[in-house]
Motif scaffolding. Sequence first.
Motif, PDB file in Angstrom:
ATOM      1  N   ILE A   1       0.841  -1.206   0.000  1.00  0.00           N
ATOM      2  CA  ILE A   1       0.000   0.000   0.000  1.00  0.00           C
ATOM      3  C   ILE A   1       0.870   1.248   0.000  1.00  0.00           C
ATOM      4  O   ILE A   1       0.656   2.159  -0.798  1.00  0.00           O
ATOM      5  CB  ILE A   1      -0.959   0.023   1.221  1.00  0.00           C
ATOM      6  N   PHE A   2       1.844   1.292   0.889  1.00  0.00           N
ATOM      7  CA  PHE A   2       2.673   2.486   1.055  1.00  0.00           C
ATOM      8  C   PHE A   2       4.061   2.243   0.478  1.00  0.00           C
ATOM      9  O   PHE A   2       4.779   1.356   0.939  1.00  0.00           O
ATOM     10  CB  PHE A   2       2.797   2.847   2.538  1.00  0.00           C
ATOM     11  N   ASP A   3       4.431   3.032  -0.504  1.00  0.00           N
ATOM     12  CA  ASP A   3       5.767   2.891  -1.073  1.00  0.00           C
ATOM     13  C   ASP A   3       6.722   3.881  -0.404  1.00  0.00           C
ATOM     14  O   ASP A   3       6.336   4.638   0.497  1.00  0.00           O
ATOM     15  CB  ASP A   3       5.745   3.037  -2.598  1.00  0.00           C
ATOM     16  N   ALA A   4       7.970   3.865  -0.836  1.00  0.00           N
ATOM     17  CA  ALA A   4       8.994   4.716  -0.226  1.00  0.00           C
ATOM     18  C   ALA A   4       8.628   6.199  -0.344  1.00  0.00           C
ATOM     19  O   ALA A   4       8.872   6.984   0.585  1.00  0.00           O
ATOM     20  CB  ALA A   4      10.353   4.445  -0.869  1.00  0.00           C
ATOM     21  N   HIS A   5       8.024   6.570  -1.457  1.00  0.00           N
ATOM     22  CA  HIS A   5       7.620   7.964  -1.651  1.00  0.00           C
ATOM     23  C   HIS A   5       6.533   8.357  -0.652  1.00  0.00           C
ATOM     24  O   HIS A   5       6.593   9.431  -0.036  1.00  0.00           O
ATOM     25  CB  HIS A   5       7.137   8.173  -3.090  1.00  0.00           C
ATOM     26  N   ASP A   6       5.542   7.515  -0.467  1.00  0.00           N
ATOM     27  CA  ASP A   6       4.481   7.778   0.518  1.00  0.00           C
ATOM     28  C   ASP A   6       5.087   7.959   1.909  1.00  0.00           C
ATOM     29  O   ASP A   6       4.720   8.871   2.656  1.00  0.00           O
ATOM     30  CB  ASP A   6       3.479   6.620   0.586  1.00  0.00           C
ATOM     31  N   THR A   7       5.994   7.053   2.247  1.00  0.00           N
ATOM     32  CA  THR A   7       6.608   7.077   3.572  1.00  0.00           C
ATOM     33  C   THR A   7       7.408   8.355   3.770  1.00  0.00           C
ATOM     34  O   THR A   7       7.296   9.004   4.824  1.00  0.00           O
ATOM     35  CB  THR A   7       7.506   5.838   3.769  1.00  0.00           C
ATOM     36  N   GLN A   8       8.166   8.744   2.772  1.00  0.00           N
ATOM     37  CA  GLN A   8       8.983   9.956   2.893  1.00  0.00           C
ATOM     38  C   GLN A   8       8.115  11.197   3.057  1.00  0.00           C
ATOM     39  O   GLN A   8       8.385  12.044   3.906  1.00  0.00           O
ATOM     40  CB  GLN A   8       9.904  10.110   1.669  1.00  0.00           C
ATOM     41  N   ILE A   9       7.057  11.294   2.279  1.00  0.00           N
ATOM     42  CA  ILE A   9       6.144  12.444   2.399  1.00  0.00           C
ATOM     43  C   ILE A   9       5.525  12.469   3.797  1.00  0.00           C
ATOM     44  O   ILE A   9       5.477  13.514   4.454  1.00  0.00           O
ATOM     45  CB  ILE A   9       5.048  12.398   1.323  1.00  0.00           C
ATOM     46  N   ALA A  10       5.036  11.326   4.261  1.00  0.00           N
ATOM     47  CA  ALA A  10       4.393  11.272   5.574  1.00  0.00           C
ATOM     48  C   ALA A  10       5.379  11.621   6.690  1.00  0.00           C
ATOM     49  O   ALA A  10       5.022  12.348   7.627  1.00  0.00           O
ATOM     50  CB  ALA A  10       3.778   9.894   5.803  1.00  0.00           C
ATOM     51  N   LEU A  11       6.603  11.120   6.587  1.00  0.00           N
ATOM     52  CA  LEU A  11       7.604  11.448   7.618  1.00  0.00           C
ATOM     53  C   LEU A  11       7.960  12.927   7.586  1.00  0.00           C
ATOM     54  O   LEU A  11       8.097  13.554   8.638  1.00  0.00           O
ATOM     55  CB  LEU A  11       8.850  10.586   7.445  1.00  0.00           C
ATOM     56  N   ASN A  12       8.087  13.496   6.401  1.00  0.00           N
ATOM     57  CA  ASN A  12       8.437  14.915   6.280  1.00  0.00           C
ATOM     58  C   ASN A  12       7.336  15.825   6.823  1.00  0.00           C
ATOM     59  O   ASN A  12       7.629  16.914   7.319  1.00  0.00           O
ATOM     60  CB  ASN A  12       8.732  15.288   4.831  1.00  0.00           C
TER      61      ASN A  12
END
Length: 166
Positions: free
Chosen positions: A36-47
């Motif tokens: 569901i969550f790719d590296a891009h999703d994770t980076q945006i959410a963390l930022n």
Amino acid sequence: MPEFNTYATFRTTDTHRDYFKMGNLVENWSRMYPFIFDAHDTQIALNQRRLGYHYYEWLTAILFYHTKGFLSLIEAYAYKSHERKREVLETLVTGETLDFIASRGISNVTQCPDLLVYTPNRSEWFFCEVKGPKDKLQKKQINFFRELEQKTGKRIKIVNFINIQG
């Protein structure tokens, strides 16, 4: 003005959202749900986690997966630069509809609904707009979503969240 379908109303707590804002849930959920969550999703959410952005969308995607078996694309699925998401989108819509959706990510303030939700075999899909406890559909969203429904023949479903004590 006709209403959009409310697909579900979910309950959550400020405490749970605070875990997301600290990054704990972002990291855990991205490990637990890499489909569901790719590296891009994770980076945006963390930022953007300290602002509390993306919590409701991520939680909705997880709840859809566990209750209905649906997969979801979160954010940026209209952009060509996100190859995995774009590939899924291109299997669901084509031609003029694809161009219409893609143009919303590039040139417009009002973007596509928060989630593109689909079955693993892609035989069923829909758009979903997620609203937190204090969030409401804006007039620009309503107008765009109506046009999107006409172009795709798919109803846009709304998920609302309410806070409970805890």
